[in-house]
Motif scaffolding. Sequence first.
Motif, PDB file in Angstrom:
ATOM      1  N   GLN A  93      79.314  80.638  27.667  1.00  0.00           N
ATOM      2  CA  GLN A  93      78.087  79.894  27.410  1.00  0.00           C
ATOM      3  C   GLN A  93      77.853  79.742  25.908  1.00  0.00           C
ATOM      4  OE1 GLN A  93      74.390  81.022  29.243  1.00  0.00           O
ATOM      5  NE2 GLN A  93      75.399  81.631  31.146  1.00  0.00           N
ATOM      6  N   SER A  94      78.015  80.834  25.184  1.00  0.00           N
ATOM      7  CA  SER A  94      77.790  80.805  23.738  1.00  0.00           C
ATOM      8  C   SER A  94      78.758  79.842  23.061  1.00  0.00           C
ATOM      9  CB  SER A  94      77.948  82.215  23.157  1.00  0.00           C
ATOM     10  OG  SER A  94      77.018  83.103  23.746  1.00  0.00           O
ATOM     11  N   PHE A  95      80.012  79.886  23.485  1.00  0.00           N
ATOM     12  CA  PHE A  95      81.009  78.978  22.916  1.00  0.00           C
ATOM     13  C   PHE A  95      80.669  77.523  23.237  1.00  0.00           C
ATOM     14  CE2 PHE A  95      84.804  76.428  23.920  1.00  0.00           C
ATOM     15  CZ  PHE A  95      85.314  76.278  22.640  1.00  0.00           C
ATOM     16  N   VAL A  96      80.316  77.247  24.472  1.00  0.00           N
ATOM     17  CA  VAL A  96      79.996  75.886  24.902  1.00  0.00           C
ATOM     18  C   VAL A  96      78.817  75.329  24.117  1.00  0.00           C
ATOM     19  CG1 VAL A  96      79.004  74.577  26.814  1.00  0.00           C
ATOM     20  CG2 VAL A  96      81.000  76.026  27.205  1.00  0.00           C
ATOM     21  N   LYS A  97      77.781  76.124  23.953  1.00  0.00           N
ATOM     22  CA  LYS A  97      76.575  75.636  23.280  1.00  0.00           C
ATOM     23  C   LYS A  97      76.793  75.452  21.787  1.00  0.00           C
ATOM     24  CE  LYS A  97      73.501  77.597  26.754  1.00  0.00           C
ATOM     25  NZ  LYS A  97      72.468  78.597  27.085  1.00  0.00           N
ATOM     26  N   SER A  98      77.816  76.072  21.264  1.00  0.00           N
ATOM     27  CA  SER A  98      78.152  75.876  19.859  1.00  0.00           C
ATOM     28  C   SER A  98      79.088  74.684  19.686  1.00  0.00           C
ATOM     29  CB  SER A  98      78.801  77.142  19.296  1.00  0.00           C
ATOM     30  OG  SER A  98      79.325  76.907  18.006  1.00  0.00           O
ATOM     31  N   ARG A  99      80.099  74.625  20.541  1.00  0.00           N
ATOM     32  CA  ARG A  99      81.137  73.610  20.399  1.00  0.00           C
ATOM     33  C   ARG A  99      80.690  72.228  20.863  1.00  0.00           C
ATOM     34  NH1 ARG A  99      85.370  71.784  17.586  1.00  0.00           N
ATOM     35  NH2 ARG A  99      86.728  70.491  18.862  1.00  0.00           N
TER      36      ARG A  99
END
Length: 621
Positions: A466-472
């Motif tokens: 989730q953290s990666f998706v919301k950043s990328r």
Amino acid sequence: MSKKDWTGIHFLEKTSYYDGKKSAAAGLLWSVISLVCFIMIQVSAFAILFCGLAMDFNLPAVFGLITVLSAVFWALSVRWQFLLGGIAVFCLVQGIIVWRSFDALSQGFLSIYDRAMAMVDAYMSGGSGTVIGQGELTMVLYGFIAAMFCLYGVICYFALKSSLPVLIPGILWVLGIFLVGDVPDLWWTAVFCISGCVLVSGSYTRQRFGKYGTLTALGRQFYIRGNVKVFNKIGVRTGVYMFLVLALGAGLAFLFGTAAGLPSKDTLKKYQQQVRDWTKEHLNMSMEWGNGAGDAPPQGGISGGDLASAGDLYYYGDEQIKVTVGEMPESNLYIKGYVGDKYGSNRWFSESGGEYNQFSDVYGLSGEIDIRSMPYTLLSQFGQDHMVIEKQAVFGDFEFFPYGVLDESGSGWINDLYIYGDSASSSFDFTPVLYPLAGDFEDLTAYSQQMLSGDGQLQMMESDYQSFVKSRYTQVPDATRELMDMLTGPNVPEALEEKLRFVRQLLADTCEYTLTPGGLPAGEDFTQYFLTQNRRGYCMHFATAATLMLRTMGVPARYVEGYIMAPGNFSPSQDGYSGIAYDYQAHAWTEIYLDGVGWLPVEMTPGFYDTAALDADMDES
């Protein structure tokens, strides 16, 4: 024999003795008849052409333009000097229009050429010649072509005093479209034929009439022993009789057509095919052209994120992919092909490695369940199915796969975007329940949280992803973000469903859906040109704008190209249920990430909302 001894109707020579014998009333009557027929010939020829090309146009605007121009040139035709001056001014104005609207006109003519050549190619290769899907070009192009139709007719009829050449464009359109395209529109063809017959018969010229046709001669150049009253009586009576005969003929034709019924389009298509077969057999029409086009495999309708190539769309009914599933689908299936990650230079890029590799290395995502299928695995308790996808056309280096894919190998993936490969067939296990539940955010989230609560490792992996998706997948170029912020304004909704509805409504209010938006001018940014200047486009335009707009609002979103298949596309087969996706089912859409669930398709293109499962709940709220 002297002139005063003549009896009956005789030609009135242009002498001062006979100048006072002319009738302005009768001359005006015949002139109006000629003018009306002249106008209807231009309008019907225009309509036959663009109806045959399956292009929509603004009929009142075209009719008004041709009427005004025809009336002006008719008034100027009283003296040849006025007429030539009017033609010169008209050509100058047309030149200015070409100079100021060169891009729109050039793209429009190229679009017409492409569609005509597509029809010819389909005909020569043995197909129907019919292009699927309507299109609409800019009004400046339609106006320019209508004006040129009128100019051609003016030169032939008013300047050269000949009516037959005026009919040539309409005759060519009817014959050409009947041969290589769809059946010409019957009503417009009837209008053209009736108007043409009246104009030609009324303009029939014999040598002794000089350059004057019958209508003009009867209206202005004949007399009966110099008796003006008798002349007026005969002229007006003849005009009334002609109108009555035309009205009676039109009425009888309407009654007969209503009672007996006009020939059906299928019946006309049978006659059309007989004509085509005869021409191919007896006229030896370059069959090598058709053989080459027919033997080559069709090109797939997926651009691989190349937005600059998104010009006018025309479909030929080519088979693209064949999909076989074990169970009959309950809702529309979105089959993914290419997924775009980074927007720039008028395309969507999908680069391997980069931030995704860093994320994988940091979190050590090499467990039994790959992160790309992990969220869908949580829903596998609701059932699994198997899908086989066979390519029927030539595509780029990507495989097609369904949402809810359960792929534990991770082989061939470009990051977490799409599957790289060029195999003719591929197969996947997937979670079919994801499709009918795609718009049910509340239930999907509840199911996922229930499963995650029982597995700490999965919960940690999903939280990290989730953290990666919301950043990328919220990254937007600075210039594009400024544009999006300007369009959305400061009052952005908070809830996800509200954000989706907000973006959809904004795009629907701002832009128009059409298959013929024209190409992208040199030096323009695709999204900015679509949203602020052209405001016309199809799925690629709307999906791109929606993806970027959602990203600026903090929603992880990606651009996807693939195919939509409805349950009605499938029928029982040996291996379950099979269906063919054709070129007109190629589509682009936006997908968003729902925490704990995975990537879900979201429809943002006007006219496709009712095909998206997401709408079931959104429209009720």
